[in-house]
Design a protein around this motif. Sequence first.
Motif, PDB file in Angstrom:
ATOM      1  N   VAL A  80       0.795  -1.353  -0.023  1.00 55.34           N
ATOM      2  CA  VAL A  80      -0.131   0.071   0.097  1.00 55.34           C
ATOM      3  C   VAL A  80       0.798   1.287   0.120  1.00 55.34           C
ATOM      4  CG1 VAL A  80      -1.654   1.345   1.387  1.00 55.34           C
ATOM      5  CG2 VAL A  80      -1.978  -1.352   1.191  1.00 55.34           C
ATOM      6  N   ALA A  81       1.936   1.169   0.582  1.00 59.33           N
ATOM      7  CA  ALA A  81       2.936   2.301   0.826  1.00 59.33           C
ATOM      8  C   ALA A  81       3.740   2.645  -0.759  1.00 59.33           C
ATOM      9  CB  ALA A  81       4.009   2.004   1.832  1.00 59.33           C
ATOM     10  N   VAL A  82       3.921   1.649  -1.380  1.00 63.36           N
ATOM     11  CA  VAL A  82       4.458   1.517  -2.525  1.00 63.36           C
ATOM     12  C   VAL A  82       3.633   2.191  -3.448  1.00 63.36           C
ATOM     13  CG1 VAL A  82       5.546   0.516  -4.662  1.00 63.36           C
ATOM     14  CG2 VAL A  82       6.094  -0.216  -2.275  1.00 63.36           C
ATOM     15  N   LEU A  83       2.202   1.698  -3.465  1.00 62.62           N
ATOM     16  CA  LEU A  83       1.146   2.266  -4.346  1.00 62.62           C
ATOM     17  C   LEU A  83       0.918   3.785  -4.315  1.00 62.62           C
ATOM     18  CD1 LEU A  83      -1.209  -0.764  -4.206  1.00 62.62           C
ATOM     19  CD2 LEU A  83       0.103  -0.161  -6.409  1.00 62.62           C
ATOM     20  N   GLU A  84       0.903   4.122  -2.903  1.00 68.08           N
ATOM     21  CA  GLU A  84       0.586   5.504  -2.680  1.00 68.08           C
ATOM     22  C   GLU A  84       1.857   6.305  -3.322  1.00 68.08           C
ATOM     23  OE1 GLU A  84       0.865   9.436  -1.043  1.00 68.08           O
ATOM     24  OE2 GLU A  84       2.374   7.713  -0.630  1.00 68.08           O
TER      25      GLU A  84
END
Length: 243
Positions: A205-209
């Motif tokens: 989720v952090a990478v996608l953000e």
Amino acid sequence: MNTADEGRQRLDEASVLNAKSTLLQLLARAGVYTGDAEELIGLVEAGALALAHAEIGDSPREAPQEKGPLYASGWSDGAREAVDALGALAEQALIRAVTAGPSASAPDERSPVRRAEMERAKVAVTPLHLSFSEVSDLDPEVTDQVLGAVLRTMSPRERAGYPGRLAEFAAAHRVRLERLFAAYGPGAPIAVHGRYSLVHSPTSVAVLERLAAAPSALHEEWDAAELPPAWLDGLTAAWGSQA
């Protein structure tokens, strides 16, 4: 002092400092580095001021109407000045928290990731990931490497507010994220392998953000950390397939 006065008593400066020193000592005994503890306490202090500023700003008190328009005008100006002063105190507290320590840079410049910043990121991403999927299949070392690349795209001030930004991102894209993890996450028809490894990690989720907010900076830090390009490419492709 009577009972009514005791009920209205507020904490004085010495008592607040005593509580902070006690907490630092207790955390030190638990093995928490003093610099990390001071940073975390500073963020809590800054956050308390920021939340108070937001609450007061959103719920202004009306001046007594019987006092007349001049009184109401002065009341409004005074209230606005007090709210602005509280906001300035919150900003000053945040800057102190994120620039604490001899090696800290300016709050708006990118800098090396501190241990407390890494731990805050882990605390933020883990429950978000668990709301969509199962426990990570990646080891802790890889998680640190990926989150390090993510956090290096931000300044200390941005890192301080990153948990909130992650929560907003997850809320805004919940349906799309649910589809992604159903198609590529643990238990999905597509078995885990190198290309989709990040979907099985709480860092996903952090990478996608970051892919949405700062793609160029993320690719730069990803390459600098020598992380497998396939991980980023696979997550990007999986995300795109759910658009």
